[in-house]
Design a protein around this motif. Structure first.
Motif, PDB file in Angstrom:
ATOM      1  N   TYR A   1       0.822  -1.206   0.000  1.00 14.26           N
ATOM      2  CA  TYR A   1       0.000   0.000   0.000  1.00 14.26           C
ATOM      3  C   TYR A   1       0.861   1.263   0.000  1.00 14.26           C
ATOM      4  CZ  TYR A   1      -4.246  -2.663   1.104  1.00 14.26           C
ATOM      5  OH  TYR A   1      -5.315  -3.521   1.061  1.00 14.26           O
ATOM      6  N   ILE A   2       2.169   1.094   0.107  1.00 14.92           N
ATOM      7  CA  ILE A   2       3.079   2.233   0.224  1.00 14.92           C
ATOM      8  C   ILE A   2       3.974   2.295  -1.005  1.00 14.92           C
ATOM      9  CG2 ILE A   2       4.968   3.214   1.600  1.00 14.92           C
ATOM     10  CD1 ILE A   2       3.827   1.811   4.026  1.00 14.92           C
ATOM     11  N   THR A   3       4.197   3.479  -1.523  1.00 13.96           N
ATOM     12  CA  THR A   3       5.083   3.602  -2.679  1.00 13.96           C
ATOM     13  C   THR A   3       6.493   3.189  -2.291  1.00 13.96           C
ATOM     14  OG1 THR A   3       5.689   5.901  -2.219  1.00 13.96           O
ATOM     15  CG2 THR A   3       3.729   5.530  -3.586  1.00 13.96           C
ATOM     16  N   THR A   4       7.224   2.664  -3.270  1.00 12.85           N
ATOM     17  CA  THR A   4       8.611   2.264  -3.029  1.00 12.85           C
ATOM     18  C   THR A   4       9.432   3.445  -2.533  1.00 12.85           C
ATOM     19  OG1 THR A   4       8.439   0.588  -4.766  1.00 12.85           O
ATOM     20  CG2 THR A   4      10.656   1.227  -4.085  1.00 12.85           C
ATOM     21  N   LYS A   5       9.147   4.608  -3.064  1.00 13.77           N
ATOM     22  CA  LYS A   5       9.860   5.819  -2.662  1.00 13.77           C
ATOM     23  C   LYS A   5       9.646   6.115  -1.176  1.00 13.77           C
ATOM     24  CE  LYS A   5      10.133  10.787  -3.696  1.00 13.77           C
ATOM     25  NZ  LYS A   5       9.571  11.877  -4.543  1.00 13.77           N
ATOM     26  N   ASP A   6       8.396   6.037  -0.719  1.00 16.88           N
ATOM     27  CA  ASP A   6       8.104   6.305   0.694  1.00 16.88           C
ATOM     28  C   ASP A   6       8.685   5.227   1.599  1.00 16.88           C
ATOM     29  OD1 ASP A   6       6.812   8.702   0.348  1.00 16.88           O
ATOM     30  OD2 ASP A   6       4.808   7.836   0.249  1.00 16.88           O
ATOM     31  N   ALA A   7       8.631   3.986   1.151  1.00 19.23           N
ATOM     32  CA  ALA A   7       9.202   2.902   1.956  1.00 19.23           C
ATOM     33  C   ALA A   7      10.707   3.078   2.107  1.00 19.23           C
ATOM     34  CB  ALA A   7       8.892   1.549   1.316  1.00 19.23           C
ATOM     35  N   ARG A   8      11.350   3.482   1.017  1.00 16.27           N
ATOM     36  CA  ARG A   8      12.809   3.635   1.036  1.00 16.27           C
ATOM     37  C   ARG A   8      13.252   4.876   1.802  1.00 16.27           C
ATOM     38  NH1 ARG A   8      13.636   3.437  -4.117  1.00 16.27           N
ATOM     39  NH2 ARG A   8      14.385   1.280  -4.147  1.00 16.27           N
ATOM     40  N   ASN A   9      12.574   5.992   1.588  1.00 14.26           N
ATOM     41  CA  ASN A   9      13.038   7.271   2.144  1.00 14.26           C
ATOM     42  C   ASN A   9      12.444   7.616   3.505  1.00 14.26           C
ATOM     43  OD1 ASN A   9      14.484   7.582  -0.233  1.00 14.26           O
ATOM     44  ND2 ASN A   9      12.886   8.803  -1.218  1.00 14.26           N
ATOM     45  N   LYS A  10      11.296   7.042   3.838  1.00 18.17           N
ATOM     46  CA  LYS A  10      10.634   7.403   5.089  1.00 18.17           C
ATOM     47  C   LYS A  10      10.536   6.226   6.068  1.00 18.17           C
ATOM     48  CE  LYS A  10       7.700  11.030   3.048  1.00 18.17           C
ATOM     49  NZ  LYS A  10       6.288  11.470   2.842  1.00 18.17           N
ATOM     50  N   LEU A  11       9.844   5.174   5.645  1.00 15.24           N
ATOM     51  CA  LEU A  11       9.506   4.114   6.592  1.00 15.24           C
ATOM     52  C   LEU A  11      10.719   3.330   7.062  1.00 15.24           C
ATOM     53  CD1 LEU A  11       7.414   2.537   8.161  1.00 15.24           C
ATOM     54  CD2 LEU A  11       7.042   1.107   6.137  1.00 15.24           C
ATOM     55  N   PHE A  12      11.499   2.792   6.138  1.00 10.92           N
ATOM     56  CA  PHE A  12      12.597   1.914   6.542  1.00 10.92           C
ATOM     57  C   PHE A  12      13.680   2.626   7.348  1.00 10.92           C
ATOM     58  CE2 PHE A  12      10.816  -1.681   4.669  1.00 10.92           C
ATOM     59  CZ  PHE A  12      11.629  -2.783   4.910  1.00 10.92           C
ATOM     60  N   PRO A  13      14.105   3.820   6.965  1.00  8.14           N
ATOM     61  CA  PRO A  13      15.082   4.509   7.819  1.00  8.14           C
ATOM     62  C   PRO A  13      14.579   4.717   9.243  1.00  8.14           C
ATOM     63  CG  PRO A  13      14.991   5.547   5.673  1.00  8.14           C
ATOM     64  CD  PRO A  13      13.850   4.557   5.718  1.00  8.14           C
ATOM     65  N   ASP A  14      13.279   4.999   9.378  1.00  7.71           N
ATOM     66  CA  ASP A  14      12.699   5.205  10.702  1.00  7.71           C
ATOM     67  C   ASP A  14      12.643   3.895  11.489  1.00  7.71           C
ATOM     68  OD1 ASP A  14      11.992   7.351  12.242  1.00  7.71           O
ATOM     69  OD2 ASP A  14       9.874   7.345  11.687  1.00  7.71           O
ATOM     70  N   LEU A  15      12.275   2.813  10.818  1.00 11.77           N
ATOM     71  CA  LEU A  15      12.214   1.522  11.486  1.00 11.77           C
ATOM     72  C   LEU A  15      13.587   1.093  11.989  1.00 11.77           C
ATOM     73  CD1 LEU A  15       9.839  -0.503   9.109  1.00 11.77           C
ATOM     74  CD2 LEU A  15       9.262   0.529  11.315  1.00 11.77           C
ATOM     75  N   LEU A  16      14.595   1.295  11.173  1.00 11.35           N
ATOM     76  CA  LEU A  16      15.944   0.915  11.579  1.00 11.35           C
ATOM     77  C   LEU A  16      16.468   1.812  12.694  1.00 11.35           C
ATOM     78  CD1 LEU A  16      17.561   0.047   8.146  1.00 11.35           C
ATOM     79  CD2 LEU A  16      16.675  -1.481   9.880  1.00 11.35           C
ATOM     80  N   ARG A  17      16.029   3.042  12.713  1.00 10.26           N
ATOM     81  CA  ARG A  17      16.444   3.965  13.779  1.00 10.26           C
ATOM     82  C   ARG A  17      15.935   3.494  15.134  1.00 10.26           C
ATOM     83  NH1 ARG A  17      13.927   7.674  16.556  1.00 10.26           N
ATOM     84  NH2 ARG A  17      12.042   7.614  15.246  1.00 10.26           N
TER      85      ARG A  17
END
Length: 291
Positions: free
Chosen positions: A146-162
């Protein structure tokens, strides 16, 4: 029949819109995904529980990451991203009573009935309001497509790893959008829906590769497990699949020259095709450790 369907598929050029225009206009649709403008398939608690039980039957477990020992030991912190009604969260909390489970979603259940469960209402793309290295285990299910690849790469995943602790685990359980062994009517609807997704910044045909790429780009030590699910073995998935195409009917009609009656006739044939052609799809787990 295949040639007839190909003729009917006439994607309108004026519907090819960029992501910026899509986001601006998405508020005009009732019950749509804020990031894609895609109609949301409503789900109730009973259906979510049925879906949860189905996945346990397929995978024989709520998770594959090697975290059971820390969950049993206690004081482990677990985040369920896109928790829905909290079915997975509650199931895990009942099994591991000494650890704490947090569910986050744009729409959350009522106040938690378990002392080791809490829910937060938030859009994960707006940023996760947790301090660095807060969680031992992060779980995601039925969310990333449901999430664009761009948002997953630039927003979600960096935050999850943080917010994931060093040595912590992150696990994603998703369905690949590629449907295999399709009949002509099924493929016709898939082609139109794929065009819609591409025009809204999503790449459904590349979902499997994109998901693995997200883990690799973030330097996660990961492994992939998959199960092939046949529709004739999964009545619940079949009903949900048909429901999706009922919900997106208005979208598909805008992208083609067919009328409402023709669409219903095509959809009536899809159920039989899913059985006759042994149509199937992948359920995929990505299991990764933060180094």
């Amino acid at each position: 029949m295949g040639n007839e369907l190909t003729t009917l598929l006439k994607v309108k050029k004026n519907k090819v819109i960029n992501e910026k225009v899509c986001n601006r206009n998405s508020h005009e649709h009732k019950n749509t995904n804020a990031n894609t403008g895609f109609p949301v398939v409503d789900c109730d608690l009973t259906k979510e529980k049925d879906h949860h039980e189905f996945l346990i039957k397929i995978w024989n477990s709520n998770f594959y990451s090697p975290v059971e020992s820390i969950l049993k030991r206690g004081n482990a912190k677990v985040l369920d991203v896109g928790c829905g009604f909290g079915t997975w969260t509650y199931d895990m909390a009942n099994n591991y009573t000494l650890s704490h489970f947090t569910g986050i979603d744009v729409i959350i259940p009522k106040e938690s009935v378990l002392s080791n469960v809490s829910f937060v209402q938030a859009d994960v793309l707006d940023g996760l309001k947790y301090s660095d290295c807060s969680f031992d285990f992060i779980y995601i299910r039925d969310l990333l497509w449901y999430i664009t690849t761009k948002d997953a790469r630039n927003k979600l995943f960096p935050d999850l790893l943080r917010i994931l602790k060093p040595g912590g685990w992150i696990e994603c359980l998703e369905y690949d959008t590629e449907i295999m062994n399709t009949g002509p009517n099924t493929q016709f609807l898939i082609d139109i829906l794929s065009s819609y997704f591409r025009n809204h910044g999503l790449c459904p045909n590349d979902f499997y590769k994109s998901l693995s790429r997200l883990f690799k780009e973030n330097k996660l030590e990961y492994q992939v497990e998959e199960k092939i699910i046949y529709f004739y073995d999964a009545e619940l998935s079949t009903k949900k699949y048909i429901l999706i195409f009922k919900v997106v009917k208005s979208v598909i009609l805008e992208y083609t020259s067919i009328n409402s009656e023709q669409y219903d006739e095509i959809l009536d044939k899809v159920w039989a095709e899913l059985m006759d052609y042994k149509t199937c799809f992948r359920s995929i787990r990505h299991i990764a450790k933060k180094l």
